[in-house]
Motif scaffolding. Structure first.
Motif, short mmCIF file in Angstrom:
data_model
loop_
_atom_site.label_atom_id
_atom_site.label_comp_id
_atom_site.label_asym_id
_atom_site.label_seq_id
_atom_site.Cartn_x
_atom_site.Cartn_y
_atom_site.Cartn_z
N ASN A 166 36.09 17.21 32.29
CA ASN A 166 35.18 16.51 31.66
C ASN A 166 34.24 17.15 30.43
O ASN A 166 33.24 16.81 30.20
N GLN A 167 34.81 18.33 30.06
CA GLN A 167 34.15 19.22 29.05
C GLN A 167 35.12 19.29 27.84
O GLN A 167 36.32 19.52 28.10
N VAL A 168 34.50 19.05 26.71
CA VAL A 168 35.34 19.03 25.52
C VAL A 168 35.63 20.63 25.13
O VAL A 168 35.01 21.54 25.15
N VAL A 169 36.94 21.03 25.17
CA VAL A 169 37.51 22.28 25.03
C VAL A 169 38.37 22.33 23.70
O VAL A 169 38.68 23.41 23.27
N GLY A 170 38.75 21.18 22.84
CA GLY A 170 39.48 21.54 21.96
C GLY A 170 39.24 20.02 21.07
O GLY A 170 39.04 19.07 21.87
N SER A 171 39.80 20.27 19.90
CA SER A 171 39.38 18.75 19.01
C SER A 171 40.36 18.91 18.08
O SER A 171 40.76 19.88 17.40
N ILE A 172 40.91 17.79 17.46
CA ILE A 172 41.70 17.72 16.09
C ILE A 172 41.37 16.22 15.46
O ILE A 172 41.09 15.27 16.18
N ILE A 173 41.06 16.38 14.39
CA ILE A 173 40.89 15.15 13.63
C ILE A 173 42.30 14.84 12.76
O ILE A 173 42.58 15.76 11.75
N ALA A 174 42.94 13.85 13.22
CA ALA A 174 44.01 13.45 12.27
C ALA A 174 43.75 12.90 10.99
O ALA A 174 42.76 12.12 10.75
N GLY A 175 44.43 13.27 9.97
CA GLY A 175 44.30 12.85 8.73
C GLY A 175 45.16 13.33 7.52
O GLY A 175 45.94 13.93 7.87
N TRP A 176 44.85 12.77 6.48
CA TRP A 176 45.76 13.15 5.13
C TRP A 176 44.91 13.69 3.98
O TRP A 176 43.98 12.85 3.74
#
Length: 92
Positions: free
Chosen positions: A54-64
């Motif tokens: 339950n802890q954020v350890v990574g992120s990605i923003i999908a986009g163009w």
């Protein structure tokens, strides 16, 4: 155990805290909670999170970005790429 999911509005403060320590922001305007909330409201599937207990350890923003390049960030102290992440990273 790692899990993956789309961010929701309630995640915005934790996302900001994660980015403050794991993201490199020196070449662009700083992020804000309001901007994260706008992103989630505009495109609820764009911000994906890697969670560990339950802890954020990574992120990605999908986009163009118009340049046919995908920008990905999976970073936090002590975490190495995981084999199961390959299902998220596909050639364009």
């Amino acid at each position: 155990m790692l899990s993956y999911r789309h961010a929701v509005a309630a995640d915005a403060p934790e996302v900001m805290a994660f980015w403050a320590t794991a993201a490199e922001d020196s070449h662009r305007p700083p992020d804000s909670t309001e901007a994260v909330l706008r992103l989630i409201a505009r495109d609820p599937r764009a911000l994906m999170l890697a969670m560990d207990n339950n802890q954020v350890v990574g992120s990605i923003i999908a986009g163009w970005d118009g340049n046919a390049q995908a920008h990905r960030v999976w970073a936090t102290a002590g975490y190495a790429p995981q084999p199961e992440w390959s299902r998220w990273v596909k050639p364009l």
